[in-house]
Each structure stands twice: as structure tokens, then as C-alpha cells.
Design an enzyme around this catalytic site. Sequence first.
Site, PDB file in Angstrom:
ATOM      1  N   LYS A  17      52.756  37.295  64.579  1.00 10.38           N
ATOM      2  CA  LYS A  17      53.850  38.262  64.597  1.00 10.38           C
ATOM      3  C   LYS A  17      54.786  38.061  63.407  1.00 10.38           C
ATOM      4  O   LYS A  17      55.160  39.026  62.729  1.00 10.38           O
ATOM      5  CB  LYS A  17      54.609  38.156  65.926  1.00 10.38           C
ATOM      6  CG  LYS A  17      55.751  39.136  66.056  1.00 10.38           C
ATOM      7  CD  LYS A  17      57.059  38.438  65.862  1.00 10.38           C
ATOM      8  CE  LYS A  17      58.185  39.442  65.693  1.00 10.38           C
ATOM      9  NZ  LYS A  17      59.475  38.748  65.548  1.00 10.38           N
ATOM     10  N   ASP A  64      55.726  42.209  69.405  1.00 11.25           N
ATOM     11  CA  ASP A  64      56.559  41.272  70.152  1.00 11.25           C
ATOM     12  C   ASP A  64      56.663  41.763  71.593  1.00 11.25           C
ATOM     13  O   ASP A  64      55.938  42.665  71.996  1.00 11.25           O
ATOM     14  CB  ASP A  64      57.943  41.166  69.506  1.00 11.25           C
ATOM     15  CG  ASP A  64      58.596  42.516  69.407  1.00 11.25           C
ATOM     16  OD1 ASP A  64      58.390  43.341  70.317  1.00 11.25           O
ATOM     17  OD2 ASP A  64      59.319  42.773  68.441  1.00 11.25           O
TER      18      ASP A  64
END
Length: 211
Positions: free
Chosen positions: A124, A142
Site C-alpha cells: 500500500k 487501505d
Amino acid sequence: MSNKYPNPHANKIFTALLQYYKGHGTALRFSTTFQLLCAVILSAQTNDNQVNKITDKLFAVASDSAALAAMSLEQIEELIKTCGLYKNKARHLQQAARIINEQYGGEVPQTREELETLPGVGRKTASVVLFVGFNIPALPVDTHVLRVANRLALADSSTPAGTEKQLCAQLAPELWGDIHHALIWHGRTICLGRKPQCAKCFLRQDCPFVV
DNA sequence: ATCCCGAGGG
DNA sequence: CCCTCTGGAT
């Protein structure tokens, strides 16, 4: 174009999201890619406002990898303490700064493979740096993106990797980063985790979740 | 009490 | 797969 992305529901939602959140990028404050990387490492399990409070002070003391690498762990911990998970984050920041300073001449590497070898940088975080820092197509997933995409029936995965794959398959690469930010803002302001504000949501007529 | 732009280790 | 790390805002 239309035969490559044939899902009318998804196309409608994506278009509406991109229009509504047009111009909403990251809320993190930074002036170099190295600072962006630090801010994203700090952003785990806290909000951007808390990160900005810290980085305003941190970057005033250490604006680049050389300066941050020269700081002691205790100094870094003291500066970043208020954002939580601070021991891990301090260690990651110091080690990442050292590697970037020593192995990359002070410049943040521009490939996912290199980024993900840095301590504190997972998929991420690497995706955020690639897109926000280098304008390279990436779709960071996320908790907000995962939750909102599932509620809107844009995805049906329980893992960030699965959600990323499903979303990317339905969107042209030049839109990946923008839809990431749109989903983030939607998750923060309307499609909240516990108390989604469905009454004020512009997508409620097309959302199978509505409570 | 619950959430906040996760990553690393077991 | 699970667990741990963590303070601040609401």
C-alpha cells in the site's frame, strides 16, 4: 473502451465518484518524494491531520534522508510519538532513510520492487509513493478502499490484494490513483465504517448496501 | 469504546 | 491465518 470495461454498474459508480471528488488528492503535507514516503510510513493507524502535525516539525529538523539518517532513534521517537505505533515507525524511518541515503544517493527509488524492500514499506505504501510521488499508475488499497469498494459492489474481496486486482481490472490505469483518492475521501466523509451517512450519500440510489 | 490512508513477524 | 504495535480524536 466500453467493451474493455463492460460493467455498467461499476462504470456509473466510478464516473460519479471521480466527478464528485475531482481534485481531492492526498491531505498529507510534504515537499519532496522522500518526505512523502516518510509521511505515508507514519500514516498507518492514524489520521492525516495527526501526521501533518508531526511532519511539520520533523521535516523542519530533518528535511532529507541524510539528515534523518543522522538522527538518533530516541530523537525520532520523541518527535513522532503522538501518531501511535511510534517505536516501529521510528525504526522504519531511520532504517529507510539510511538505505535511501547510502544505496540510492538520497533519492527515493521509483520501482515497486525497490520500494517494498524498504523497512516499513509494504504494498500500500509503495503504491502511494508510485502514484502520488512519481505519477506511475497504482491503486493503493487501505481499509477505506476495501470497505467502500465492497459496499458499492465494485469488489467482493476480504483482502487488499484481492480488492486491488478487482478494481484495477475495471479501470484504465490512468484512473487508478484518482479512484483511490475518491474512495478514500468517500470512506472518510460519508461511507464511514460504523455509521455510514447513507442519507446524505450521492450514490445511495445505486448502492446495494444502504442502511 | 472505536477508529485512524499498515507492516512485520510468528 | 493470527497477533502485536500505539497515541490522539471523537
